[in-house]
Design an enzyme around this catalytic site. Sequence first.
Site, PDB file in Angstrom:
ATOM      1  N   CYS A 241       0.892  -1.174   0.000  1.00 46.94           N
ATOM      2  CA  CYS A 241       0.000   0.000   0.000  1.00 46.94           C
ATOM      3  C   CYS A 241       0.921   1.211   0.000  1.00 46.94           C
ATOM      4  O   CYS A 241       1.215   1.780   1.044  1.00 46.94           O
ATOM      5  CB  CYS A 241      -0.868  -0.007   1.251  1.00 46.94           C
ATOM      6  SG  CYS A 241      -1.897  -1.477   1.397  1.00 46.94           S
ATOM      7  N   ALA A 242       1.402   1.602  -1.165  1.00 50.32           N
ATOM      8  CA  ALA A 242       2.655   2.356  -1.192  1.00 50.32           C
ATOM      9  C   ALA A 242       2.569   3.876  -1.259  1.00 50.32           C
ATOM     10  O   ALA A 242       3.497   4.553  -0.810  1.00 50.32           O
ATOM     11  CB  ALA A 242       3.505   1.847  -2.355  1.00 50.32           C
ATOM     12  N   ALA A 243       1.523   4.444  -1.873  1.00 51.75           N
ATOM     13  CA  ALA A 243       1.521   5.904  -2.080  1.00 51.75           C
ATOM     14  C   ALA A 243       1.341   6.659  -0.763  1.00 51.75           C
ATOM     15  O   ALA A 243       0.624   6.170   0.109  1.00 51.75           O
ATOM     16  CB  ALA A 243       0.391   6.292  -3.035  1.00 51.75           C
ATOM     17  N   PRO A 244       1.978   7.804  -0.605  1.00 51.79           N
ATOM     18  CA  PRO A 244       2.782   8.540  -1.586  1.00 51.79           C
ATOM     19  C   PRO A 244       4.220   8.062  -1.757  1.00 51.79           C
ATOM     20  O   PRO A 244       4.925   8.588  -2.599  1.00 51.79           O
ATOM     21  CB  PRO A 244       2.745   9.970  -1.055  1.00 51.79           C
ATOM     22  CG  PRO A 244       2.576   9.821   0.424  1.00 51.79           C
ATOM     23  CD  PRO A 244       1.730   8.597   0.617  1.00 51.79           C
ATOM     24  N   GLY A 245       4.678   7.102  -0.943  1.00 49.71           N
ATOM     25  CA  GLY A 245       5.989   6.525  -1.209  1.00 49.71           C
ATOM     26  C   GLY A 245       7.058   6.761  -0.162  1.00 49.71           C
ATOM     27  O   GLY A 245       8.228   6.470  -0.377  1.00 49.71           O
ATOM     28  N   ASN A 246       6.657   7.261   1.008  1.00 46.16           N
ATOM     29  CA  ASN A 246       7.661   7.483   2.062  1.00 46.16           C
ATOM     30  C   ASN A 246       8.383   6.187   2.417  1.00 46.16           C
ATOM     31  O   ASN A 246       9.606   6.145   2.532  1.00 46.16           O
ATOM     32  CB  ASN A 246       6.986   8.039   3.315  1.00 46.16           C
ATOM     33  CG  ASN A 246       6.467   9.442   3.106  1.00 46.16           C
ATOM     34  OD1 ASN A 246       7.213  10.319   2.703  1.00 46.16           O
ATOM     35  ND2 ASN A 246       5.179   9.642   3.341  1.00 46.16           N
TER      36      ASN A 246
ATOM     37  N   GLU B 173      -0.210   0.268  -5.552  1.00 50.49           N
ATOM     38  CA  GLU B 173      -1.085   1.344  -5.090  1.00 50.49           C
ATOM     39  C   GLU B 173      -2.367   1.290  -5.887  1.00 50.49           C
ATOM     40  O   GLU B 173      -2.361   1.398  -7.101  1.00 50.49           O
ATOM     41  CB  GLU B 173      -0.393   2.711  -5.235  1.00 50.49           C
ATOM     42  CG  GLU B 173      -1.273   3.899  -4.936  1.00 50.49           C
ATOM     43  CD  GLU B 173      -2.020   3.823  -3.602  1.00 50.49           C
ATOM     44  OE1 GLU B 173      -1.391   3.617  -2.552  1.00 50.49           O
ATOM     45  OE2 GLU B 173      -3.274   3.954  -3.623  1.00 50.49           O
TER      46      GLU B 173
ATOM     47  N   ASP C 220      -4.561  -3.285  -7.208  1.00 41.18           N
ATOM     48  CA  ASP C 220      -5.055  -3.692  -5.894  1.00 41.18           C
ATOM     49  C   ASP C 220      -4.198  -4.881  -5.438  1.00 41.18           C
ATOM     50  O   ASP C 220      -4.173  -5.922  -6.098  1.00 41.18           O
ATOM     51  CB  ASP C 220      -6.524  -4.095  -6.046  1.00 41.18           C
ATOM     52  CG  ASP C 220      -7.161  -4.487  -4.721  1.00 41.18           C
ATOM     53  OD1 ASP C 220      -6.408  -4.841  -3.790  1.00 41.18           O
ATOM     54  OD2 ASP C 220      -8.395  -4.453  -4.638  1.00 41.18           O
TER      55      ASP C 220
ATOM     56  N   CYS D 105      -1.322   4.333  11.246  1.00 43.75           N
ATOM     57  CA  CYS D 105      -1.138   5.566  12.020  1.00 43.75           C
ATOM     58  C   CYS D 105      -2.414   5.775  12.834  1.00 43.75           C
ATOM     59  O   CYS D 105      -2.967   6.866  12.880  1.00 43.75           O
ATOM     60  CB  CYS D 105      -0.793   6.755  11.133  1.00 43.75           C
ATOM     61  SG  CYS D 105      -1.898   6.958   9.772  1.00 43.75           S
TER      62      CYS D 105
HETATM   63  N1  SAM Z   1       2.909   3.630   2.843  1.00 46.68           N
HETATM   64  C1  SAM Z   1       2.536   4.965   2.396  1.00 46.68           C
HETATM   65  C2  SAM Z   1       3.677   5.910   2.741  1.00 46.68           C
HETATM   66  O1  SAM Z   1       4.389   5.649   3.698  1.00 46.68           O
HETATM   67  O2  SAM Z   1       3.860   6.891   2.025  1.00 46.68           O
HETATM   68  C3  SAM Z   1       1.208   5.417   2.996  1.00 46.68           C
HETATM   69  C4  SAM Z   1       0.110   4.423   2.690  1.00 46.68           C
HETATM   70  S1  SAM Z   1      -1.525   4.976   3.079  1.00 46.68           S
HETATM   71  C5  SAM Z   1      -1.630   4.748   4.789  1.00 46.68           C
HETATM   72  C6  SAM Z   1      -2.466   3.617   2.470  1.00 46.68           C
HETATM   73  C7  SAM Z   1      -2.469   3.510   0.955  1.00 46.68           C
HETATM   74  O3  SAM Z   1      -2.929   2.208   0.600  1.00 46.68           O
HETATM   75  C8  SAM Z   1      -3.418   4.473   0.258  1.00 46.68           C
HETATM   76  O4  SAM Z   1      -2.702   5.187  -0.718  1.00 46.68           O
HETATM   77  C9  SAM Z   1      -4.466   3.575  -0.386  1.00 46.68           C
HETATM   78  O5  SAM Z   1      -4.934   4.083  -1.619  1.00 46.68           O
HETATM   79  C10 SAM Z   1      -3.681   2.303  -0.584  1.00 46.68           C
HETATM   80  N2  SAM Z   1      -4.481   1.061  -0.661  1.00 46.68           N
HETATM   81  C11 SAM Z   1      -5.585   0.736   0.045  1.00 46.68           C
HETATM   82  N3  SAM Z   1      -6.013  -0.499  -0.263  1.00 46.68           N
HETATM   83  C12 SAM Z   1      -5.142  -0.985  -1.161  1.00 46.68           C
HETATM   84  C13 SAM Z   1      -5.041  -2.227  -1.853  1.00 46.68           C
HETATM   85  N4  SAM Z   1      -5.941  -3.189  -1.655  1.00 46.68           N
HETATM   86  N5  SAM Z   1      -4.028  -2.398  -2.726  1.00 46.68           N
HETATM   87  C14 SAM Z   1      -3.122  -1.407  -2.928  1.00 46.68           C
HETATM   88  N6  SAM Z   1      -3.171  -0.209  -2.313  1.00 46.68           N
HETATM   89  C15 SAM Z   1      -4.165  -0.002  -1.434  1.00 46.68           C
END
Ligand code: SAM
Length: 379
Positions: free
Chosen positions: A107-112, A139, A168, A290
């Site tokens: 679940c990568a965006a924004p990519g930190n 993402e 997904d 978080c």
């Molecule tokens: N790890 C990211 C960072 O450190 O920048 C923050 C991630 S944020 C908490 C959760 C992310 O998971 C969101 O961008 C959301 O769109 C994505 N997401 C949720 N369900 C997902 C899935 N089934 N597959 C891939 N991405 C998913």
Amino acid sequence: KAAAGEEAAHPRWVRINVIKSTLEEQLETTFRGYARAGTIQDVVAKEGKHILIDPHVPNLVAITPGCDLSKTEAYTSGKIILQDKASCFPAYLLDPRSEDGDVIDACAAPGNKTTHLAGIIRSHEPEFESQPQTIFAFEKDSRRAKTLEKMVKIAGSNKMTRIALGQDFLQVDPESERFRNVGALLLDPSCSGSGIVGRDSMPELHLPDPPQQNPRRESKSEPTNKRKRKYEEIRNSNQTVIRDDDGNEIVVESEKDLAARLNALAGFQLTILLHAFRFPSARKVTYSTCSIHSQENEHVVMAALNSDVAKERGWRILRRKDQVTGMKDWPVRGSTEACNGDEEVAQGCIRCYKDDSHGIMGFFVAGFVRDHANASEGG
Ligand code: SAM
């Protein structure tokens, strides 16, 4: 620009991106002229610009809140990344090594965390110009995936990262040939975001996926504190809709809605975790949120450990004593009560609270491991 409210009590956290720079270089350039502080409290309260090298996470510094780095060369060229200390815990705890093979950021965006993983891989194997390991970053949200793509490029981790735009993670087949060498997975799924400092200022980063029954509509112009007070009023009175002074409708979840939402989030978070357990060569997983709610944290960990897939494949908690030094030393651990009295699991869980003296956001992370012999067994 001076930081305000809750944010003023927290330092600004800056991670040095070791793919493009070093801590020493940044101390000599971007942070030249910053006075060394002895404690977080000094960083936050003392006059002038101060800096503290973090004792837990490598290549991380805390600086005086309100210092604007967004125009610096180091920031625009990806040498430094503004990232809360707690948000650095998952990649550091996962500690991907060359023997772990490929890595997934689910679940990568924004990519930190993707860029942090890349930095850690590089710091373990600095002599490799092109890394033998691949990070697969998924993402689901295509718009956010574009941001991820940009961040990975600026940070110089694009060569070792394959981004699956709009993919997904739950639709990915763990048995696929592409993922045969995936040994480590970082899971940072959507959560309630209840640990975020200045929560109202960046809700879009952590919006949960399950549809909200009562989507909020808020007046953008209303000052945060005033809005917060209104939210409190509603929670206490159990109403769900009010109008602000400008006549805008504000819809707020009642306690009952919150419980239902946490339940839905926990179900989704557990599904992500169990999916990760199914990758045949996987030996390490980190799970983070978080959120400060046990429902999304210890309860998910316990459910995962008690699942059939965990038992069949030999997944267990990464015990405190087996964690990387900075995480072993971190004093705030999971709740034993929320772990049904299991002290070993509670000690394996790492927690942060935004209102304690550490100057970081509310956060939770736990690691799972299984032995070599179990990996690739039974798929
Ligand atoms: N790890 C990211 C960072 O450190 O920048 C923050 C991630 S944020 C908490 C959760 C992310 O998971 C969101 O961008 C959301 O769109 C994505 N997401 C949720 N369900 C997902 C899935 N089934 N597959 C891939 N991405 C998913």
